[in-house]
Write an enzyme that holds these catalytic residues in place. Sequence first.
Site, PDB file in Angstrom:
ATOM      1  N   GLY A  64      27.627 135.318  14.529  1.00 24.08           N
ATOM      2  CA  GLY A  64      28.845 134.905  15.228  1.00 24.08           C
ATOM      3  C   GLY A  64      29.303 133.595  14.611  1.00 24.08           C
ATOM      4  N   ARG A  65      29.863 132.707  15.444  1.00 23.23           N
ATOM      5  CA  ARG A  65      30.391 131.454  14.899  1.00 23.23           C
ATOM      6  C   ARG A  65      29.294 130.619  14.233  1.00 23.23           C
ATOM      7  NH1 ARG A  65      32.462 131.803  20.025  1.00 23.23           N
ATOM      8  NH2 ARG A  65      34.722 131.868  20.239  1.00 23.23           N
ATOM      9  N   ILE A  66      28.207 130.368  14.983  1.00 23.79           N
ATOM     10  CA  ILE A  66      27.188 129.443  14.478  1.00 23.79           C
ATOM     11  C   ILE A  66      26.364 130.096  13.363  1.00 23.79           C
ATOM     12  CG2 ILE A  66      25.178 128.044  15.114  1.00 23.79           C
ATOM     13  CD1 ILE A  66      26.416 127.849  17.984  1.00 23.79           C
ATOM     14  N   SER A  91      27.907 143.292  17.522  1.00 28.19           N
ATOM     15  CA  SER A  91      28.756 144.479  17.619  1.00 28.19           C
ATOM     16  C   SER A  91      28.350 145.549  16.621  1.00 28.19           C
ATOM     17  CB  SER A  91      30.208 144.079  17.315  1.00 28.19           C
ATOM     18  OG  SER A  91      30.276 143.626  15.961  1.00 28.19           O
ATOM     19  N   ARG A 136      18.852 130.709  21.942  1.00 33.53           N
ATOM     20  CA  ARG A 136      18.274 130.680  23.285  1.00 33.53           C
ATOM     21  C   ARG A 136      16.799 131.070  23.187  1.00 33.53           C
ATOM     22  NH1 ARG A 136      21.686 127.780  24.503  1.00 33.53           N
ATOM     23  NH2 ARG A 136      23.273 127.977  26.119  1.00 33.53           N
ATOM     24  N   GLU A 172      12.300 126.228  29.318  1.00 34.39           N
ATOM     25  CA  GLU A 172      12.573 124.796  29.102  1.00 34.39           C
ATOM     26  C   GLU A 172      12.459 124.038  30.413  1.00 34.39           C
ATOM     27  OE1 GLU A 172      16.286 124.329  27.015  1.00 34.39           O
ATOM     28  OE2 GLU A 172      15.628 125.660  25.412  1.00 34.39           O
ATOM     29  N   HIS A 192      15.907 120.806  22.265  1.00 33.03           N
ATOM     30  CA  HIS A 192      17.230 121.416  22.488  1.00 33.03           C
ATOM     31  C   HIS A 192      18.375 120.433  22.164  1.00 33.03           C
ATOM     32  CE1 HIS A 192      19.396 124.793  24.932  1.00 33.03           C
ATOM     33  NE2 HIS A 192      20.160 124.313  23.958  1.00 33.03           N
ATOM     34  N   GLY A 219      20.477 121.016  19.395  1.00 34.32           N
ATOM     35  CA  GLY A 219      21.322 121.654  18.385  1.00 34.32           C
ATOM     36  C   GLY A 219      22.731 121.096  18.326  1.00 34.32           C
TER      37      GLY A 219
HETATM   38  C1  DGY Z   1      25.009 125.435  24.057  1.00 34.65           C
HETATM   39  O1  DGY Z   1      26.106 124.879  23.967  1.00 34.65           O
HETATM   40  O2  DGY Z   1      24.899 126.586  24.477  1.00 34.65           O
HETATM   41  C2  DGY Z   1      23.810 124.665  23.606  1.00 34.65           C
HETATM   42  O3  DGY Z   1      22.628 125.304  23.889  1.00 34.65           O
HETATM   43  C3  DGY Z   1      23.830 123.259  24.128  1.00 34.65           C
HETATM   44  O4  DGY Z   1      24.831 122.594  23.478  1.00 34.65           O
END
Ligand code: DGY
Length: 326
Positions: A156-158, A179, A240, A269, A287, A289
Site C-alpha cells: 500500500g502507501r507505506i 487486493s 501491526r 503492546e 512503536h 515508525g
Molecule cells: C499508525 O499511524 O497507525 C502508527 O502505528 C502510529 O503512527
Amino acid sequence: MSRPRIYVTRRIPEPGLDLLRQAAEVDMNPGDAPLPRAELLARVADCEGVLGLLTERIDAEFFDAAPRLRGYANYAVGFDNIDVPEATRRRIPVSNTPDVLTDATAECAWALLFAVARRVVEGDGVMRSGAWSGWGPLQFLGAGVTGKTLGIVGAGRIGSAMALMSRGFRMPVVYTTGSGRPSEVLDRELGAELVSFDELLRRSDFISVHAPLNEGTRHLFDAEAFARMKPSAILVNTGRGPVIDEAALVDALRERRIAGAGLDVYEREPAMAPGLGKLDNAVVLPHVGSGTRESRTDMATLAARNLLAMLDGKRPETCLNPELYA
Ligand code: DGY
C-alpha cells in the site's frame, strides 16, 4: 452559537491543539499514558468530538458512553482500533491520518532492516561496554543488502514507499497486495513482481511487513511461514504486531530458522513476547515508525482538521466511512 466540546485522549503536538482551540472547547488527558478505560468513557460523556489514539478501542461501548458524539478522529493511519461498521451504523464519521507518515514509517523500516543486517545494536553495545579489543576480520559480520531481494508484504502507501526507497540498493522487489491487484507504480518504477505470499517467503532475503491488521492477516507470519523463509532471511515489521505470531517468531529466531528480525510493533503492546528482548538477532523499537517531528506534527494538524470538518457537517479529508456523506 456555542462552541463544540472536544476531548483529546493524549497530548499531541501543539499545532494540532492550536487548531482545535480556535474553534472548540478542548479538554485533554495531559499525561503520556492512556487513561484507564472507565475514566476515558467518563471524559467523553458530554463531548461532540474526540481525537484519539490507536491505544483506545473505539467501539459500541465507547459510542454508548459518548451520546453526543458527531465525529472521531484517529491520530494514526491504522484503524484496527475502530469498529468502523458500528460507527457507520450510528452515522458517526471517523477518520485516520494516512499519507503524512508514509515516508517516516518507510524510513523506520529501513532503519530496522539495516540495524539487523549490520548488527548495529550489538556493535554499539560492545563499544559502550568497553569490551572491544580492536579491529578484526571476523568481528560482527552482517548481511549485505545491495542486490538482495526485498519482499514487501502489503504494498500500500507505506510498503510502496519502502520499495521505492530500495532503488539505491539495486534490489529486485517482490510484493503482495491486499487486493491481489498489481501496483502500477511498483511495476513501472521498479519492474517489481506481484507474487503469492508463499513465493515471497521463498524468494526474499529481506521481508518488510506493511499489511493492515484484520482477520485475514492476523498471524499471517506463523511457524509455518518462518519454515518457508530462507534461513538467512531478515523480517521487519513496522505495521501491526499481531500480523506476526510473536511466540513463534521468538522460537524461529532462537533456533536460527531465520536470521533476524527488526520490530517496531508487538502483539500485546507495550509487552513483548517472553524471550524476545534477550535475542541478539532481534532489534526492537517502541512503536516509533511515524515518530519524526515532522510526521507527528502533520498527523496532529490533519487529525484536527478532520475533526473540525466533521463537527462542521463536512466530509473530513481522510474519512473512513465516506458513505455517510454520499
Ligand atoms: C499508525 O499511524 O497507525 C502508527 O502505528 C502510529 O503512527
